[in-house]
Enzyme design. Structure first.
Site, PDB file in Angstrom:
ATOM      1  N   CYS A 132       2.633   6.352   0.317  1.00 26.28           N
ATOM      2  CA  CYS A 132       3.497   7.019  -0.486  1.00 26.28           C
ATOM      3  C   CYS A 132       3.342   8.513  -0.464  1.00 26.28           C
ATOM      4  CB  CYS A 132       2.952   6.432  -2.143  1.00 26.28           C
ATOM      5  SG  CYS A 132       1.226   6.974  -2.530  1.00 26.28           S
ATOM      6  N   ALA A 164      -2.699   3.361  -9.502  1.00 24.18           N
ATOM      7  CA  ALA A 164      -3.385   2.894  -7.909  1.00 24.18           C
ATOM      8  C   ALA A 164      -4.339   1.529  -8.105  1.00 24.18           C
ATOM      9  CB  ALA A 164      -4.449   4.014  -7.450  1.00 24.18           C
ATOM     10  N   PRO A 166      -6.139  -1.918  -6.564  1.00 23.94           N
ATOM     11  CA  PRO A 166      -7.197  -2.288  -5.766  1.00 23.94           C
ATOM     12  C   PRO A 166      -7.118  -2.130  -4.355  1.00 23.94           C
ATOM     13  CG  PRO A 166      -6.837  -4.300  -6.845  1.00 23.94           C
ATOM     14  CD  PRO A 166      -5.869  -3.070  -7.393  1.00 23.94           C
ATOM     15  N   ALA A 170      -8.635   0.661  -1.706  1.00 25.36           N
ATOM     16  CA  ALA A 170      -9.791   0.485  -0.525  1.00 25.36           C
ATOM     17  C   ALA A 170      -8.928   0.942   0.537  1.00 25.36           C
ATOM     18  CB  ALA A 170      -9.190  -1.272  -0.581  1.00 25.36           C
ATOM     19  N   ASN A 291       4.540   6.979  -7.129  1.00 26.06           N
ATOM     20  CA  ASN A 291       3.937   6.692  -5.828  1.00 26.06           C
ATOM     21  C   ASN A 291       4.548   5.232  -5.659  1.00 26.06           C
ATOM     22  OD1 ASN A 291       2.378   6.501  -8.458  1.00 26.06           O
ATOM     23  ND2 ASN A 291       0.997   5.440  -6.864  1.00 26.06           N
TER      24      ASN A 291
END
Length: 313
Positions: A132, A164, A166, A170, A291
């Site tokens: 993003c 945001a 998981p 990650a 984003n």
């Protein structure tokens, strides 16, 4: 009625769900075929089912067992970098020519920023949408580099922590690595650096991005015009993308050089500072999640252009 190509989305989180809604509402040559997840209780799978989209919570293997799989031409992967490598390899054993739009930082295919090099990879079987932050900032680095040689490009992407999920969390390390490399490969900088900030502020703040470049001396007016033109090009598919303020310039003379680690101890040239804001279309998460919007909009635009070529063949 014009024929459309069917797409599956792997990953029923924030990005996958936002993309699904975009395709259902705005798809021109692309239509939804299936939504794939691994959590049977995920909101994304529930929404897909309510909207009449075929679903599976058994991952990519579950996708291949759906009746609609035989008609799938495109797969958008919104999982994680590690998972994408496996997903691509697995699906190609069954459909070698399937088109993969990689929304993770895996980057096993060429980087794709629609306004910069989108037309270069229309026949690629796998394209990577960078990140993003990359989709927001690399066009600005490219806008400077088409006027002057860029020795260094640095971007700082600040996104709401709430946006945001998981998968994004990650992928933090891969985010910085992939974005930094794409600043060089697509943006044209000799050296790139990327920083991401997950802002926990409440209420959530809109996506903000800062771009710094150090280039050869050039016309400030020409760079500013190039930046504004590029911003308008991005706005064509991300309406909430905008310059927050006028482009700023600092002349770093050879008599007062600066040190840029990894680039050089005595650097001079024109420093350009660009400040961006990305407001989301609020298709899934609220408008602060720009984003999501810029990533899914770029992915869909790329697939639409590929589909146009495929349908015309």
């Amino acid at each position: 009625m014009a024929r459309k190509l069917k797409a599956a989305i792997i990953g029923s989180g924030n990005i996958g769900t936002d993309l699904m809604i975009k395709i259902l509402r705005h798809g021109q040559n692309i239509e939804m075929g299936a939504m794939v997840g691994i959590d049977p209780a995920s909101d994304g799978l529930a929404r897909a089912a309510r909207m009449g989209v075929a679903t599976t919570h058994e991952g990519v293997e579950g996708l291949t067992r759906l009746d609609v799989f035989k008609d799938i031409d495109f797969v958008f992967d919104a999982t994680s970098a590690g998972a994408h490598v496996k997903n691509d390899a697995f699906l190609r054993t069954l459909k070698p020519g399937i088109r993969m739009i990689d929304l993770t930082p895996a980057a096993i295919g060429p980087y794709c920023i629609p306004v910069v090099n989108g037309e270069d990879h229309l026949d690629a079987l796998n394209v990577n949408m960078v990140t993003c932050g990359g989709q927001a900032t690399i066009p600005m680095v490219a806008a400077v580099s088409r006027v002057a040689k860029v020795h260094y490009g640095e971007i700082v992407a600040s996104i709401s922590s709430k946006s945001a999920g998981p998968g994004t969390r990650a992928n933090i390390d891969e985010f910085t690595e992939t974005t930094s490399k794409a600043i060089e490969v697509v943006g044209g900088a000799a050296k790139g650096k990327a920083i991401i900030v997950l802002n926990p502020a409440e209420p959530p703040l809109i996506m903000r991005d800062t771009v710094y470049t150090l280039s050869d001396f050039a016309s400030e007016d020409a760079i500013a015009e190039s930046v504004e033109r590029m911003a308008a090009d991005v706005q064509a598919y991300v309406p909430g993308y905008r310059l927050k303020q006028k482009v700023q310039f600092d002349r770093i003379e050879a008599s007062h050089p600066i040190n840029i680690p990894g680039v050089g101890p005595r650097m001079s040239g024109l420093k350009t500072s660009i400040f961006l804001e990305v407001e989301g279309a609020a298709h899934y998460l609220p408008a602060y999640a720009g984003n999501l919007d810029i990533m899914t909009s770029a992915g869909l635009r790329t697939a639409e252009h590929m589909a146009t070529r495929m349908l015309a063949a």
